[in-house]
Design an enzyme around this catalytic site. Structure first.
Site, PDB file in Angstrom:
ATOM      1  N   ASP A  60       0.960  -1.035   0.302  1.00 32.80           N
ATOM      2  CA  ASP A  60      -0.421  -0.357   0.392  1.00 32.80           C
ATOM      3  C   ASP A  60       0.788   1.525  -0.291  1.00 32.80           C
ATOM      4  OD1 ASP A  60      -2.089   1.853   0.275  1.00 32.80           O
ATOM      5  OD2 ASP A  60      -2.243   1.376   2.308  1.00 32.80           O
ATOM      6  N   ASP A  65       3.458  10.592  -8.922  1.00 28.84           N
ATOM      7  CA  ASP A  65       4.477  11.354  -9.119  1.00 28.84           C
ATOM      8  C   ASP A  65       4.349  11.195 -10.443  1.00 28.84           C
ATOM      9  OD1 ASP A  65       6.896  12.360  -9.505  1.00 28.84           O
ATOM     10  OD2 ASP A  65       7.795  11.316  -7.599  1.00 28.84           O
TER      11      ASP A  65
HETATM   12  O1  C5P Z   1      -6.094  -0.092  12.002  1.00 27.46           O
HETATM   13  P1  C5P Z   1      -7.783  -0.640  10.766  1.00 27.46           P
HETATM   14  O2  C5P Z   1      -8.102  -2.362  10.587  1.00 27.46           O
HETATM   15  O3  C5P Z   1      -8.264   0.593  10.768  1.00 27.46           O
HETATM   16  O4  C5P Z   1      -6.170  -0.046   9.388  1.00 27.46           O
HETATM   17  C1  C5P Z   1      -6.873   0.398   8.127  1.00 27.46           C
HETATM   18  C2  C5P Z   1      -5.613  -0.114   6.656  1.00 27.46           C
HETATM   19  O5  C5P Z   1      -6.561   0.547   6.162  1.00 27.46           O
HETATM   20  C3  C5P Z   1      -4.273   0.811   7.395  1.00 27.46           C
HETATM   21  O6  C5P Z   1      -3.859   0.458   7.397  1.00 27.46           O
HETATM   22  C4  C5P Z   1      -5.524   1.881   6.876  1.00 27.46           C
HETATM   23  O7  C5P Z   1      -3.541   2.549   6.255  1.00 27.46           O
HETATM   24  C5  C5P Z   1      -5.427   1.990   5.223  1.00 27.46           C
HETATM   25  N1  C5P Z   1      -6.597   2.393   4.957  1.00 27.46           N
HETATM   26  C6  C5P Z   1      -7.450   3.250   5.845  1.00 27.46           C
HETATM   27  N2  C5P Z   1      -8.899   3.983   5.349  1.00 27.46           N
HETATM   28  C7  C5P Z   1      -8.169   4.267   4.129  1.00 27.46           C
HETATM   29  C8  C5P Z   1      -7.016   3.723   3.146  1.00 27.46           C
HETATM   30  C9  C5P Z   1      -6.370   2.545   3.647  1.00 27.46           C
HETATM   31  O8  C5P Z   1      -8.069   2.860   6.719  1.00 27.46           O
HETATM   32  N3  C5P Z   1      -9.253   4.581   2.488  1.00 27.46           N
END
Ligand code: C5P
Length: 227
Positions: A60, A65
């Site tokens: 992720d 760029d």
């Molecule tokens: O701990 P949690 O379940 O909230 O983690 C969700 C993951 O998904 C994290 O790595 C966060 O950076 C990612 N993420 C998110 N929302 C987004 C994009 C990515 O929560 N819109």
């Protein structure tokens, strides 16, 4: 019991701690997301290690760029053996990633970051609601030839209705009923995320911060199996 549609987000302070979490989860989890926290600590190499263990790997890294750089970075990431990579959902960026991805790697567009509210979008200079912008960018992702998008589970149904069947809709913001939402505001249960049209879910802290991460992952997989 495991389900490859569950990506566990390894948002941990060191590669050593991420490796230990993968060891503890054992065969209950086969898909992992490695993000920006681990990138400067060797996250891409760690992705290679996970792929060599037979795990599905989602890097992720949210690339954004000029075309040539995105294309070459995407090619490098494909060489790691990753399955999924995120780029920001701008048409030029998505087209460049589509050129660099090769056969195995699938590219996802990050439509609108869930941390941005309507006022933040206006401050950036966008004159659309978050939902208008998400759906606009989904259309552009299809045109650019990438494989899917990351979205809130609450938008998944609208997206599913307008995309080809094999288009990926990957949703973070997933919580079991009654669990602490943390800083996630727009949440759904695993069952509801898939019912709305998600193809994969990303779950971090409910697994990695649990007293028993393996039991927590098993509960999520059991909830997915209700569908
Ligand atoms: O701990 P949690 O379940 O909230 O983690 C969700 C993951 O998904 C994290 O790595 C966060 O950076 C990612 N993420 C998110 N929302 C987004 C994009 C990515 O929560 N819109």
């Amino acid at each position: 019991m495991s389900d490859p549609r569950l990506y566990v987000a390894l948002d941990l302070p060191s590669i050593e701690q991420a490796r230990e979490m993968v060891r503890r989860l054992g065969d209950s989890v086969v898909s992992y997301k490695v993000g920006l926290q681990l990138l400067p600590l060797g996250g891409a190499e760690f992705g290679r290690e996970l792929a060599a263990m037979g795990k599905n790997v989602f890097l992720d890294f949210k690339l954004h760029d000029i075309d040539a750089t995105v294309e070459k970075a995407t090619r490098s990431i494909a060489g790691v053996g990753a399955d999924l990579l995120t780029v920001h959902a701008r048409p030029d960026v998505m087209r460049a990633a589509a050129r660099g991805k090769g056969d195995k790697l699938k590219v996802l567009g990050v439509t609108v970051l869930t941390s941005l509210d309507e006022q933040a979008l206006i401050d950036i200079g966008y004159h659309h609601t978050a939902e208008e912008l998400v759906l606009h960018r989904v259309r552009q992702a299809i045109e650019a030839g990438i494989d899917g998008v990351v979205s809130s589970p609450l938008e998944a149904a609208k997206i599913r209705a307008m995309v080809p069947k094999d288009f990926l809709v990957v949703t973070p913001g997933v919580r079991m009923a009654g669990h602490d939402a943390g800083d996630q505001k727009r949440i759904a249960t695993p069952y509801d995320a898939f019912k709305s049209g998600a193809s994969h879910i990303v779950v971090g802290r409910p697994v990695t911060q649990a007293n028993d991460p393996r039991a927590s992952a098993d509960k999520i997989v059991a909830d997915m199996a209700r569908l």
